[in-house]
Write a protein that holds these residues in place. Structure first.
Motif, PDB file in Angstrom:
ATOM      1  N   ILE A 149      10.395  -2.263  10.923  1.00 15.58           N
ATOM      2  CA  ILE A 149       9.970  -0.855  10.974  1.00 15.58           C
ATOM      3  C   ILE A 149       8.717  -0.646  10.122  1.00 15.58           C
ATOM      4  O   ILE A 149       7.767   0.006  10.544  1.00 15.58           O
ATOM      5  CB  ILE A 149      11.118   0.085  10.514  1.00 15.58           C
ATOM      6  N   CYS A 150       8.704  -1.219   8.927  1.00 20.95           N
ATOM      7  CA  CYS A 150       7.491  -1.199   8.086  1.00 20.95           C
ATOM      8  C   CYS A 150       7.626  -2.357   7.097  1.00 20.95           C
ATOM      9  O   CYS A 150       8.687  -2.987   7.026  1.00 20.95           O
ATOM     10  CB  CYS A 150       7.329   0.162   7.381  1.00 20.95           C
ATOM     11  N   PRO A 151       6.583  -2.665   6.329  1.00 22.67           N
ATOM     12  CA  PRO A 151       6.679  -3.808   5.404  1.00 22.67           C
ATOM     13  C   PRO A 151       7.858  -3.704   4.438  1.00 22.67           C
ATOM     14  O   PRO A 151       8.449  -4.721   4.053  1.00 22.67           O
ATOM     15  CB  PRO A 151       5.347  -3.749   4.642  1.00 22.67           C
ATOM     16  N   TYR A 199       0.844  -1.204   0.000  1.00 23.00           N
ATOM     17  CA  TYR A 199       0.000   0.000   0.000  1.00 23.00           C
ATOM     18  C   TYR A 199       0.874   1.247   0.000  1.00 23.00           C
ATOM     19  O   TYR A 199       0.397   2.340   0.236  1.00 23.00           O
ATOM     20  CB  TYR A 199      -0.921   0.005   1.237  1.00 23.00           C
ATOM     21  N   CYS A 200       2.172   1.054  -0.289  1.00 20.87           N
ATOM     22  CA  CYS A 200       3.083   2.186  -0.152  1.00 20.87           C
ATOM     23  C   CYS A 200       4.146   2.171  -1.261  1.00 20.87           C
ATOM     24  O   CYS A 200       3.955   1.561  -2.289  1.00 20.87           O
ATOM     25  CB  CYS A 200       3.685   2.154   1.247  1.00 20.87           C
ATOM     26  N   HIS A 201       5.279   2.837  -1.011  1.00 23.29           N
ATOM     27  CA  HIS A 201       6.274   3.015  -2.074  1.00 23.29           C
ATOM     28  C   HIS A 201       6.956   1.710  -2.512  1.00 23.29           C
ATOM     29  O   HIS A 201       7.424   1.608  -3.625  1.00 23.29           O
ATOM     30  CB  HIS A 201       7.377   3.966  -1.585  1.00 23.29           C
ATOM     31  N   CYS A 253       3.508  15.422   4.016  1.00 26.14           N
ATOM     32  CA  CYS A 253       4.577  14.531   3.525  1.00 26.14           C
ATOM     33  C   CYS A 253       4.634  13.257   4.360  1.00 26.14           C
ATOM     34  O   CYS A 253       4.501  13.307   5.575  1.00 26.14           O
ATOM     35  CB  CYS A 253       5.912  15.271   3.603  1.00 26.14           C
ATOM     36  N   LYS A 254       4.883  12.144   3.708  1.00 29.85           N
ATOM     37  CA  LYS A 254       4.985  10.885   4.462  1.00 29.85           C
ATOM     38  C   LYS A 254       6.277  10.809   5.278  1.00 29.85           C
ATOM     39  O   LYS A 254       6.400  10.013   6.172  1.00 29.85           O
ATOM     40  CB  LYS A 254       4.958   9.696   3.498  1.00 29.85           C
ATOM     41  N   ARG A 255       7.256  11.599   4.888  1.00 35.64           N
ATOM     42  CA  ARG A 255       8.546  11.568   5.584  1.00 35.64           C
ATOM     43  C   ARG A 255       9.007  10.099   5.671  1.00 35.64           C
ATOM     44  O   ARG A 255       9.305   9.589   6.750  1.00 35.64           O
ATOM     45  CB  ARG A 255       8.398  12.207   6.975  1.00 35.64           C
ATOM     46  N   CYS A 256       9.056   9.468   4.522  1.00 36.07           N
ATOM     47  CA  CYS A 256       9.277   8.015   4.456  1.00 36.07           C
ATOM     48  C   CYS A 256      10.701   7.664   4.881  1.00 36.07           C
ATOM     49  O   CYS A 256      11.667   7.952   4.176  1.00 36.07           O
ATOM     50  CB  CYS A 256       9.027   7.543   3.023  1.00 36.07           C
ATOM     51  N   ASN A 257      10.810   7.012   6.038  1.00 32.88           N
ATOM     52  CA  ASN A 257      12.162   6.703   6.504  1.00 32.88           C
ATOM     53  C   ASN A 257      12.786   5.520   5.760  1.00 32.88           C
ATOM     54  O   ASN A 257      14.000   5.348   5.773  1.00 32.88           O
ATOM     55  CB  ASN A 257      12.211   6.561   8.033  1.00 32.88           C
ATOM     56  N   TRP A 258      11.952   4.743   5.055  1.00 33.04           N
ATOM     57  CA  TRP A 258      12.508   3.689   4.202  1.00 33.04           C
ATOM     58  C   TRP A 258      13.203   4.315   2.987  1.00 33.04           C
ATOM     59  O   TRP A 258      14.329   3.939   2.631  1.00 33.04           O
ATOM     60  CB  TRP A 258      11.392   2.733   3.768  1.00 33.04           C
ATOM     61  N   LEU A 259      12.523   5.307   2.367  1.00 29.41           N
ATOM     62  CA  LEU A 259      13.163   6.019   1.249  1.00 29.41           C
ATOM     63  C   LEU A 259      14.406   6.765   1.738  1.00 29.41           C
ATOM     64  O   LEU A 259      15.423   6.815   1.052  1.00 29.41           O
ATOM     65  CB  LEU A 259      12.189   7.017   0.619  1.00 29.41           C
ATOM     66  N   ASN A 311       3.004  12.476   9.512  1.00 27.67           N
ATOM     67  CA  ASN A 311       3.831  11.623   8.656  1.00 27.67           C
ATOM     68  C   ASN A 311       3.511  10.147   8.881  1.00 27.67           C
ATOM     69  O   ASN A 311       2.708   9.814   9.745  1.00 27.67           O
ATOM     70  CB  ASN A 311       5.310  11.881   8.938  1.00 27.67           C
ATOM     71  N   CYS A 312       4.176   9.309   8.124  1.00 28.12           N
ATOM     72  CA  CYS A 312       3.976   7.864   8.282  1.00 28.12           C
ATOM     73  C   CYS A 312       4.369   7.410   9.693  1.00 28.12           C
ATOM     74  O   CYS A 312       3.672   6.640  10.338  1.00 28.12           O
ATOM     75  CB  CYS A 312       4.803   7.127   7.228  1.00 28.12           C
ATOM     76  N   ASN A 313       5.517   7.911  10.157  1.00 30.56           N
ATOM     77  CA  ASN A 313       5.990   7.626  11.525  1.00 30.56           C
ATOM     78  C   ASN A 313       6.204   6.148  11.816  1.00 30.56           C
ATOM     79  O   ASN A 313       6.023   5.697  12.958  1.00 30.56           O
ATOM     80  CB  ASN A 313       5.055   8.238  12.565  1.00 30.56           C
ATOM     81  N   ALA A 314       6.549   5.381  10.773  1.00 34.67           N
ATOM     82  CA  ALA A 314       6.896   3.976  10.993  1.00 34.67           C
ATOM     83  C   ALA A 314       8.100   3.916  11.939  1.00 34.67           C
ATOM     84  O   ALA A 314       9.029   4.717  11.836  1.00 34.67           O
ATOM     85  CB  ALA A 314       7.246   3.311   9.664  1.00 34.67           C
ATOM     86  N   GLY A 315       8.050   2.984  12.858  1.00 31.47           N
ATOM     87  CA  GLY A 315       9.138   2.852  13.841  1.00 31.47           C
ATOM     88  C   GLY A 315       8.902   3.680  15.087  1.00 31.47           C
ATOM     89  O   GLY A 315       9.575   3.499  16.102  1.00 31.47           O
TER      90      GLY A 315
HETATM   91  S1  SF4 Z   1       8.354   4.055   6.017  1.00 30.46           S
HETATM   92 FE1  SF4 Z   1       7.894   4.643   3.917  1.00 30.46          FE
HETATM   93  S2  SF4 Z   1       7.518   2.720   2.809  1.00 30.46           S
HETATM   94 FE2  SF4 Z   1       7.343   2.316   4.988  1.00 30.46          FE
HETATM   95  S3  SF4 Z   1       5.165   2.547   5.407  1.00 30.46           S
HETATM   96 FE3  SF4 Z   1       6.148   4.510   5.873  1.00 30.46          FE
HETATM   97  S4  SF4 Z   1       5.954   5.727   4.028  1.00 30.46           S
HETATM   98 FE4  SF4 Z   1       5.561   3.582   3.479  1.00 30.46          FE
END
Ligand code: SF4
Ligand code: SF4
Length: 311
Positions: free
Chosen positions: A199-201, A16-18, A242-248, A181-185
């Motif tokens: 941290i995320c998928p 569902y994401c990048h 912004c998602k502030r995607c920490n995976w990217l 933001n996404c805030n994964a982790g």
């Molecule tokens: S860290 Fe990035 S790829 Fe992972 S869920 Fe969040 S926005 Fe999506």
């Protein structure tokens, strides 16, 4: 503070994401791991999101899923429905109250303005996820601006006919007065079918190290790095959508708390187009979202602001 547990029911769970979903067949979560995960989520008072795949689940898994309040993310019939391309997006059945995610390469997005307009008319919420952020170049800035601004009349028309469509690239910024933001982790963590936390998928599918497991709990090294207050560039930014995607961040800059130029520029073009949308809303209603203020800024990447302040 942790709020969400994302449970991948299968290695082939929809993306569902990048990140790209896993193509080759993988393992499914076992009832034993799922039971523990549900118990852990209850104990930690977390909202659960189940990410489904096309693989048919057993009756036992279905019963366990039904035993807890949750959100479903899947390719159809879910709270969050994902389309992996524009052809899929046009054939979906659109229902009230659901969110629809369209995953797309950036260039395809620019070609699909008319399709996107038709989705904004049919859906209550549309989220566009760009799957190749790394390929975005500054020479595409003008095209992206034009593309986003071209969607404004459709959104205005929908509001006029009392359909307050939400669209992550344009309306989210108007509704926010702080980062969302996404805030994964930090706010969310992912449990994979192997019974381990990631941290995320995307971190799981990329083969990154796990951050604990369902038997022993979470063990995130340097957890502060996932928080906004430890992201020196993001914390001076107001592209709140912004998602502030920490995976990217990790993929493109090697640090989970350092954003890539591409991510920042995309988010700022969206922020600036949102400002134009706000102006259009206020032509109809001068008191539309009175607290919303999107100031003029001279940069599209907050890193430029940092370097100006500390030459
Ligand atoms: S860290 Fe990035 S790829 Fe992972 S869920 Fe969040 S926005 Fe999506
Ligand atoms: S635009 Fe850049 S600096 Fe701003 S929140 Fe997003 S990643 Fe961080």
């Amino acid at each position: 503070m942790l709020k969400y547990l994302i449970i991948l029911l299968d290695d082939n769970a929809v993306s569902y994401c990048h990140y790209a979903p896993k193509a080759e067949l993988g393992v499914s979560i076992t009832p034993d791991i799922l039971k523990k995960a549900i118990f852990w989520a209850m104990k930690e008072n977390l909202s659960v999101q189940f990410v489904h795949s096309k693989v048919k689940m057993s009756a036992e898994i279905a019963t366990l899923i039904g035993s807890i309040d949750h959100t479903d993310i899947a390719l159809s019939d879910a709270d969050i429905v994902v389309a992996n391309d524009w052809a899929e997006a046009t054939t979906l059945k659109y229902s009230k109250g659901r969110s629809y995610v369209v995953r797309t390469a950036f260039e395809n997005l620019l070609d699909e303005s008319d399709t996107l307009k038709s989705l904004l008319v049919r859906a209550d919420r549309v989220n566009i996820v760009v799957t190749d952020v790394e390929n975005f170049s500054d020479y595409m800035i003008g095209k992206y601006q034009e593309f986003l601004e071209g969607l404004i009349p459709t959104i205005i028309d929908e509001y006029k006919r009392d359909h307050q469509v939400q669209f992550n690239l344009l309306t989210d910024r108007l509704m926010l007065n702080e980062m969302n933001n996404c805030n994964a982790g930090y706010e969310s963590i992912t449990l994979a079918p192997d019974g381990k936390f990631y941290i995320c998928p995307a971190f799981y599918l990329d083969g990154e190290q796990s951050v604990g497991d369902i038997d022993n709990g979470l063990n995130i090294k340097n957890p502060q790095l996932y928080k906004l207050d430890h992201a020196p560039i993001c914390r001076i930014c107001d592209a709140f959508q912004c998602k502030r995607c920490n995976w990217l961040n990790k993929r493109l800059c090697r640090e989970v708390n350092t954003p890539s130029h591409q991510q920042c520029v995309l988010a700022h073009v969206e922020r600036n187009a949102s400002k134009k949308l706000l102006k259009e809303f206020r032509k109809i209603d001068a008191f539309f979202l009175p607290e919303c203020n999107i100031p003029e800024v001279e940069f599209l990447d907050p890193f430029d602001k940092v370097t100006k302040q500390n030459p």
